[in-house]
Design a protein around this motif. Structure first.
Motif, PDB file in Angstrom:
ATOM      1  N   THR A  92       0.843  -1.194   0.000  1.00  0.00           N
ATOM      2  CA  THR A  92       0.000   0.000   0.000  1.00  0.00           C
ATOM      3  C   THR A  92       0.874   1.237   0.000  1.00  0.00           C
ATOM      4  O   THR A  92       1.920   1.275   0.676  1.00  0.00           O
ATOM      5  CB  THR A  92      -0.911   0.018   1.250  1.00  0.00           C
ATOM      6  OG1 THR A  92      -1.669  -1.184   1.294  1.00  0.00           O
ATOM      7  CG2 THR A  92      -1.851   1.215   1.221  1.00  0.00           C
ATOM      8  N   TRP A 130       0.317   5.568   0.400  1.00  0.00           N
ATOM      9  CA  TRP A 130      -0.676   6.620   0.701  1.00  0.00           C
ATOM     10  C   TRP A 130       0.051   7.927   0.960  1.00  0.00           C
ATOM     11  O   TRP A 130       1.105   7.949   1.613  1.00  0.00           O
ATOM     12  CB  TRP A 130      -1.491   6.211   1.926  1.00  0.00           C
ATOM     13  CG  TRP A 130      -2.617   7.144   2.277  1.00  0.00           C
ATOM     14  CD1 TRP A 130      -3.917   7.043   1.897  1.00  0.00           C
ATOM     15  CD2 TRP A 130      -2.541   8.314   3.110  1.00  0.00           C
ATOM     16  NE1 TRP A 130      -4.664   8.064   2.424  1.00  0.00           N
ATOM     17  CE2 TRP A 130      -3.834   8.866   3.184  1.00  0.00           C
ATOM     18  CE3 TRP A 130      -1.504   8.948   3.803  1.00  0.00           C
ATOM     19  CZ2 TRP A 130      -4.130  10.018   3.911  1.00  0.00           C
ATOM     20  CZ3 TRP A 130      -1.788  10.098   4.527  1.00  0.00           C
ATOM     21  CH2 TRP A 130      -3.087  10.619   4.585  1.00  0.00           C
ATOM     22  N   THR A 165      -3.345   4.483  12.380  1.00  0.00           N
ATOM     23  CA  THR A 165      -4.501   5.365  12.292  1.00  0.00           C
ATOM     24  C   THR A 165      -4.015   6.748  11.877  1.00  0.00           C
ATOM     25  O   THR A 165      -3.158   7.327  12.555  1.00  0.00           O
ATOM     26  CB  THR A 165      -5.229   5.464  13.649  1.00  0.00           C
ATOM     27  OG1 THR A 165      -5.626   4.153  14.067  1.00  0.00           O
ATOM     28  CG2 THR A 165      -6.452   6.357  13.552  1.00  0.00           C
ATOM     29  N   THR A 172      -6.942  12.495   9.325  1.00  0.00           N
ATOM     30  CA  THR A 172      -6.643  13.317   8.157  1.00  0.00           C
ATOM     31  C   THR A 172      -7.177  14.729   8.297  1.00  0.00           C
ATOM     32  O   THR A 172      -8.118  14.997   9.057  1.00  0.00           O
ATOM     33  CB  THR A 172      -7.235  12.667   6.896  1.00  0.00           C
ATOM     34  OG1 THR A 172      -8.626  12.413   7.109  1.00  0.00           O
ATOM     35  CG2 THR A 172      -6.537  11.355   6.609  1.00  0.00           C
ATOM     36  N   ASN A 189      -9.215  17.484   6.719  1.00  0.00           N
ATOM     37  CA  ASN A 189     -10.266  17.592   5.715  1.00  0.00           C
ATOM     38  C   ASN A 189     -11.095  18.860   5.901  1.00  0.00           C
ATOM     39  O   ASN A 189     -12.303  18.843   5.733  1.00  0.00           O
ATOM     40  CB  ASN A 189     -11.197  16.371   5.783  1.00  0.00           C
ATOM     41  CG  ASN A 189     -10.496  15.092   5.371  1.00  0.00           C
ATOM     42  OD1 ASN A 189     -10.322  14.840   4.199  1.00  0.00           O
ATOM     43  ND2 ASN A 189     -10.082  14.301   6.349  1.00  0.00           N
ATOM     44  N   ARG A 220     -14.716   7.659  11.816  1.00  0.00           N
ATOM     45  CA  ARG A 220     -14.181   6.821  10.752  1.00  0.00           C
ATOM     46  C   ARG A 220     -14.365   7.456   9.366  1.00  0.00           C
ATOM     47  O   ARG A 220     -13.723   7.049   8.401  1.00  0.00           O
ATOM     48  CB  ARG A 220     -14.817   5.427  10.790  1.00  0.00           C
ATOM     49  CG  ARG A 220     -14.603   4.713  12.114  1.00  0.00           C
ATOM     50  CD  ARG A 220     -15.088   3.270  12.054  1.00  0.00           C
ATOM     51  NE  ARG A 220     -14.168   2.416  11.356  1.00  0.00           N
ATOM     52  CZ  ARG A 220     -13.144   1.774  11.933  1.00  0.00           C
ATOM     53  NH1 ARG A 220     -12.901   1.924  13.229  1.00  0.00           N
ATOM     54  NH2 ARG A 220     -12.361   1.000  11.211  1.00  0.00           N
ATOM     55  N   THR A 262     -11.043   9.404   9.000  1.00  0.00           N
ATOM     56  CA  THR A 262      -9.868   8.716   9.531  1.00  0.00           C
ATOM     57  C   THR A 262      -9.505   7.570   8.593  1.00  0.00           C
ATOM     58  O   THR A 262     -10.393   6.861   8.107  1.00  0.00           O
ATOM     59  CB  THR A 262     -10.146   8.158  10.937  1.00  0.00           C
ATOM     60  OG1 THR A 262     -10.570   9.214  11.785  1.00  0.00           O
ATOM     61  CG2 THR A 262      -8.885   7.539  11.527  1.00  0.00           C
ATOM     62  N   THR A 263      -8.207   7.400   8.350  1.00  0.00           N
ATOM     63  CA  THR A 263      -7.731   6.328   7.481  1.00  0.00           C
ATOM     64  C   THR A 263      -7.028   5.275   8.324  1.00  0.00           C
ATOM     65  O   THR A 263      -6.202   5.612   9.184  1.00  0.00           O
ATOM     66  CB  THR A 263      -6.761   6.882   6.421  1.00  0.00           C
ATOM     67  OG1 THR A 263      -7.428   7.904   5.671  1.00  0.00           O
ATOM     68  CG2 THR A 263      -6.305   5.783   5.477  1.00  0.00           C
ATOM     69  N   PHE A 269      -5.006   1.366   8.625  1.00  0.00           N
ATOM     70  CA  PHE A 269      -4.235   0.281   8.004  1.00  0.00           C
ATOM     71  C   PHE A 269      -3.862  -0.713   9.098  1.00  0.00           C
ATOM     72  O   PHE A 269      -3.745  -0.347  10.269  1.00  0.00           O
ATOM     73  CB  PHE A 269      -2.934   0.808   7.370  1.00  0.00           C
ATOM     74  CG  PHE A 269      -3.134   1.913   6.373  1.00  0.00           C
ATOM     75  CD1 PHE A 269      -3.344   1.623   5.032  1.00  0.00           C
ATOM     76  CD2 PHE A 269      -3.110   3.234   6.781  1.00  0.00           C
ATOM     77  CE1 PHE A 269      -3.509   2.650   4.101  1.00  0.00           C
ATOM     78  CE2 PHE A 269      -3.277   4.271   5.867  1.00  0.00           C
ATOM     79  CZ  PHE A 269      -3.478   3.969   4.525  1.00  0.00           C
TER      80      PHE A 269
END
Length: 493
Positions: free
Chosen positions: A222, A224, A259, A262, A264, A284, A287-288, A290
């Motif tokens: 991944t 990002w 976590t 982000t 925005n 959520r 929030t991103t 993995f």
């Protein structure tokens, strides 16, 4: 454990911990542990003390302080290649781990819980900073490691914290930790975190993050990029003791959880703050998440870092050459650090109460908790001399056998597992000549008579139902450690 040698490492702070150390040692002594005490007097010493304890092969090494003390202890244990079990008695401003595994805050009750703990194999996260680049020259993160092994690019310093049990925060929470007043923290406790948050929030700005997730062979899974307020890498779902960051994470599942909160826009940022404060979990929608075993995060060197609640200077994690380059740089915001995170599965043993049945572990306890009567097979049998009734008196008097009896105000009791069935009752004893209050531990075994108020024999297992504040009269020899090897115990009220 065959070897019952323990070492307790104490964070002295302003000295309030020291008075409780003999009480903890008394309870451990009643359970058969020989305990040495090591006092941390200055910053960084816990790492050294833990390494020394690891090399001396203690079966149990106990942290008595906050989460920062526990983290330093486990790092020292890993550096010293210790094989013993790590335990935690809460004594700091923040005790997230102790609270999570249901260790009581009272040091005597915590020691009682500790003597009936079992070792659980836990994962550790590992953090390493191996690269420093200019923002203008960034060409993507190079995957650092394969198969969970440490990079050969740098030699790991044993003077800083690379391992974490709880989490690593980069950004907002770390800035609060870094700028929190220690005197204020010791004086008002967790409120100091709220005060630091109010001070730091207006100063914080989103920062760029580049994330890569790799497999065990170093292949990128991944990639990002984006701006965030917080990058959070965790082994357990807990943050600040209340926020549930990633409910599915476990301390023994072999995974790391990332976590990213982000950036925005202001409205969504306010919504995120409201979600954290009211629902104790991140929103959520902004929030991103993995999860995996290997992650790399490229982040500006100016952004603060915390490891298990303790502020760590980003430059301290870098190799010496990169440290010098960062120090010579005029603008740390234009310098990027590559942080690499790996999982260390089953890295060490942690003491966890046998009664714990919470969500922190993927695997359940290996041993079922026996009921008190199963642990004490003779509990319901009458002693051979049941026709004799013993009526112990207070310390200044003696019983018909001329043995001292101690009036004990109960704090708590426990029946630890072991080869010999035993109950330990800890409580306060007040000396009548000086009014000095001392914590004693009453050790009850199958040879101890247990009587009710009328002198009738009752089951020793009933001692486990004693409430705090109740009184007992304990007859028997008292050791120098404050342990009464009871021949007779009578319920006084």
């Amino acid at each position: 454990m065959g070897n019952k040698n323990a070492c307790i490492i104490v964070d002295l702070r302003s000295g309030e911990h020291l008075v409780h150390v003999p009480e903890i040692v008394t309870v451990l002594s009643a359970a058969g542990w020989k305990t040495d005490v090591a006092l941390k007097e200055y910053g960084g010493e816990t790492l050294q003390l833990a390494q020394k304890a690891a090399k001396e092969n203690y079966a149990l090494v106990i942290s008595y302080g906050g989460d920062g003390t526990l983290n330093a202890l486990l790092n020292g244990t890993m550096y010293g290649q210790g094989k013993g079990t790590i335990a935690d008695i809460p004594g700091g401003t923040f005790n997230v781990w102790a609270k999570a595994i249901e260790i009581p805050e009272d040091p005597v009750k915590a020691a009682l819980a500790l003597v009936d703990c079992e070792p659980r194999s836990l994962d550790l996260g590992h953090l390493e900073a191996t690269g420093l680049t200019s923002a203008n020259a960034s060409k993507g993160i190079q995957p650092p490691v394969t198969n969970g092994k440490k990079s050969k690019k740098s030699k790991e310093s044993t003077k800083t914290r690379h391992y974490f049990l709880l989490n690593v925060g980069i950004g907002l929470d770390a800035a609060m930790m870094a700028h929190m007043s220690k005197p204020l923290k010791y004086r008002v406790g967790p409120l100091a975190f709220d005060l630091a948050a109010a001070k730091e929030l207006p100063r914080q700005r989103p920062f760029p993050v580049e994330l890569q997730q790799t497999d065990d062979k170093g292949n990128v899974i991944t990639h990002w990029r984006g701006d965030v307020w917080e990058a959070y890498v965790s082994k357990v779902p807990l943050f600040a003791g209340a926020v549930n960051v990633e409910p599915s994470s476990r301390a023994d599942d072999g995974l790391l959880y990332v976590t990213l909160i982000t950036a925005n826009g202001p409205l969504k940022t306010i919504g995120q703050a409201v979600s954290l404060l009211t629902q104790h979990k991140p929103d959520r929608n902004v929030t991103t998440f993995f999860h995996g075993t290997h992650f790399s995060l490229r982040i500006p060197a100016s952004i603060d870092v915390q490891v298990d609640g303790s502020a760590v200077k980003p430059e301290d994690l870098l190799p010496e050459a990169e440290q010098r380059s960062l120090q010579q740089s005029n603008d740390s915001e234009q310098m990027l650090i590559d942080y690499h995170f790996d999982i260390r599965p089953k890295a060490l043993h942690m003491a966890v109460p046998r009664t714990y049945a919470g969500p922190l572990f993927e695997k359940t306890s290996q041993k079922e908790n026996p009921a008190p009567h199963e642990q004490l097979p003779l509990a319901d049998q009458q002693p051979a001399n049941t026709s004799q009734q013993t009526h112990p008196q207070r310390e200044e008097q003696t019983s018909t056998r001329q043995k001292p009896a101690y009036s004990i105000e109960v704090i708590g009791s426990i029946a630890p597992q072991g080869k010999q069935p035993t109950i330990i009752v800890a409580g306060k004893f007040k000396k009548q000549d000086t009014d000095e209050v001392q914590v004693l531990a009453v050790r009850v075994n199958k040879r101890t008579q247990v009587l009710n108020q009328t002198g009738e024999h009752v089951s020793p297992a009933g001692l486990l139902a004693l409430q705090e504040g109740q009184k007992i009269l304990a007859e028997g020899k008292k050791t120098k450690r404050g342990v009464i090897k009871a021949t007779c115990v009578r319920l006084a009220d």
